[in-house]
Design an enzyme around this catalytic site. Structure first.
Site, PDB file in Angstrom:
ATOM      1  N   TYR A  12       0.891  -1.149   0.000  1.00  0.00           N
ATOM      2  CA  TYR A  12       0.000   0.000   0.000  1.00  0.00           C
ATOM      3  C   TYR A  12       0.931   1.202   0.000  1.00  0.00           C
ATOM      4  O   TYR A  12       1.799   1.311   0.880  1.00  0.00           O
ATOM      5  CB  TYR A  12      -0.882   0.076   1.242  1.00  0.00           C
ATOM      6  CG  TYR A  12      -1.681  -1.155   1.595  1.00  0.00           C
ATOM      7  CD1 TYR A  12      -2.241  -1.955   0.605  1.00  0.00           C
ATOM      8  CD2 TYR A  12      -1.899  -1.495   2.925  1.00  0.00           C
ATOM      9  CE1 TYR A  12      -2.987  -3.067   0.938  1.00  0.00           C
ATOM     10  CE2 TYR A  12      -2.643  -2.611   3.267  1.00  0.00           C
ATOM     11  CZ  TYR A  12      -3.188  -3.396   2.278  1.00  0.00           C
ATOM     12  OH  TYR A  12      -3.920  -4.499   2.616  1.00  0.00           O
TER      13      TYR A  12
ATOM     14  N   CYS B 124       1.357   3.072   3.331  1.00  0.00           N
ATOM     15  CA  CYS B 124       1.734   2.297   4.521  1.00  0.00           C
ATOM     16  C   CYS B 124       3.159   2.643   4.933  1.00  0.00           C
ATOM     17  O   CYS B 124       4.077   2.575   4.123  1.00  0.00           O
ATOM     18  CB  CYS B 124       1.620   0.809   4.198  1.00  0.00           C
ATOM     19  SG  CYS B 124       2.497  -0.276   5.342  1.00  0.00           S
TER      20      CYS B 124
ATOM     21  N   PHE C  14       5.315   1.002   6.714  1.00  0.00           N
ATOM     22  CA  PHE C  14       6.224  -0.133   6.600  1.00  0.00           C
ATOM     23  C   PHE C  14       6.634  -0.356   5.148  1.00  0.00           C
ATOM     24  O   PHE C  14       7.795  -0.690   4.864  1.00  0.00           O
ATOM     25  CB  PHE C  14       5.562  -1.390   7.177  1.00  0.00           C
ATOM     26  CG  PHE C  14       5.267  -1.294   8.644  1.00  0.00           C
ATOM     27  CD1 PHE C  14       6.292  -1.349   9.580  1.00  0.00           C
ATOM     28  CD2 PHE C  14       3.972  -1.135   9.099  1.00  0.00           C
ATOM     29  CE1 PHE C  14       6.029  -1.252  10.937  1.00  0.00           C
ATOM     30  CE2 PHE C  14       3.692  -1.036  10.448  1.00  0.00           C
ATOM     31  CZ  PHE C  14       4.720  -1.087  11.372  1.00  0.00           C
ATOM     32  N   CYS C  15       5.701  -0.157   4.223  1.00  0.00           N
ATOM     33  CA  CYS C  15       6.029  -0.254   2.794  1.00  0.00           C
ATOM     34  C   CYS C  15       6.952   0.886   2.377  1.00  0.00           C
ATOM     35  O   CYS C  15       7.877   0.702   1.580  1.00  0.00           O
ATOM     36  CB  CYS C  15       4.764  -0.230   1.960  1.00  0.00           C
ATOM     37  SG  CYS C  15       3.622  -1.594   2.302  1.00  0.00           S
TER      38      CYS C  15
END
Length: 303
Positions: free
Chosen positions: A34, A37, A39-40
């Site tokens: 995503y 996001c 973390f992405c």
């Protein structure tokens, strides 16, 4: 091209900066994500800085059909092919495994085996997978000395990578969904940047914004944040700047280390939102953040 990369490395070297070396051989990477996001975003910051080309597959956050091949239902997921295709889960595992691959002589398959998932049960009875060694690079003694000349450098990097995951990332939602107006602005951005159908986008923008406004209040309580969550954000980023100190461009010195890339990746998802603008005005993060933008953009241009 090779000539451009060589010239860029020479240019950076004259300025005390160094472009990361690319690994030998081909490494084909596909990132399932995503875009908004944190973390992405961490993984993208790492891959971009290291000049690693990769394909992006934007995942529909409602249906998630793009990752139906995986029993692991979160993002990011990185498919890495260095002779055979391997699936890497968890942003910090992805970063540690690929960084190890760039440095060591071991195969990617062997490196990934050093990060086994461990199933645990949360207080709420939910089964989750944890990776106890996800902040470690799996290097031999000689390689470790080359990357971390003194033990304290490694300890510091691991400490702040963990801090980004365990604390900083939990300040994002309460801040970007702090008020109904900010929640709607955040979901407008999420819908524009994400992969939604027309109807899905409409409901996500309005129903999602309302839901996340109330959920953010629960998150504030869960993580013991103040009534004014901005103060927790300001305090956290100033703590990070203080840890870097006045005599380093980055925590990694003249070039970012994995902690720099993690913190930058988390904070970057707020760009264009009120919380980001407030952070830039009310903290000392801006010089470091601008340096991070510059080095990553130079690496992207080189690729």
């Amino acid at each position: 091209c090779t000539k451009c990369l060589s010239e860029l490395r020479a240019c950076w070297g004259s300025c005390g900066l160094f472009l990361p070396q690319l690994p030998a051989g081909d490494l084909q990477l596909t990132l399932y994500q995503y875009k908004t996001c944190p973390f992405c975003s961490k993984v993208r910051a790492f891959l971009d800085y290291h000049g690693l080309p990769y394909e992006i597959v934007e995942v529909n956050p409602i249906m998630r059909k793009e990752i139906k091949f995986s029993s692991y239902r979160k993002v990011p997921i990185l498919l890495a092919n260095a002779g055979s295709t391997l699936q890497l889960n968890d942003s910090s595992v992805i970063i540690s495994a690929i960084k190890t691959y760039l440095i060591s002589k071991n195969s990617l398959e062997e490196i990934v085996s050093f990060y086994p998932p461990m199933k645990t049960v949360t207080d709420q009875g939910k089964e989750v997978f944890e990776y106890g060694n996800k902040y470690w690079l799996m290097l031999d003694e000689k390689e470790t000395k080359r990357v971390y000349p003194v033990k304290e450098v490694r300890v510091e990097e691991m400490k702040w990578r963990k801090w980004a995951d365990d604390w900083l990332v939990h300040l994002i939602s309460p801040n970007v969904y702090r008020t109904p107006r900010e929640a709607f602005a955040s979901f407008d951005y999420i819908v524009r940047e994400g992969k939604f159908g027309t109807v899905e986008g409409f409901f996500a923008k309005y129903m999602g914004a309302i839901a996340m406004f109330f959920i953010s209040k629960r998150l504030k309580k869960r993580h013991h944040l103040r009534d004014d969550v901005r103060q927790d954000l300001y305090e956290a980023v100033d703590e990070w700047v203080k840890a870097i100190g006045k005599h380093r461009l980055f925590m990694g010195g003249n070039q970012p280390n994995l902690a720099d890339l993690a913190v930058y990746g988390v904070l970057r998802v707020m760009e264009g939102l009120e919380a980001f603008d407030d952070m830039m005005v009310h903290t000392k993060i801006q010089p470091w953040y601008q340096h991070m933008e510059e080095v990553i953009q130079k690496a992207e241009v080189a690729v």
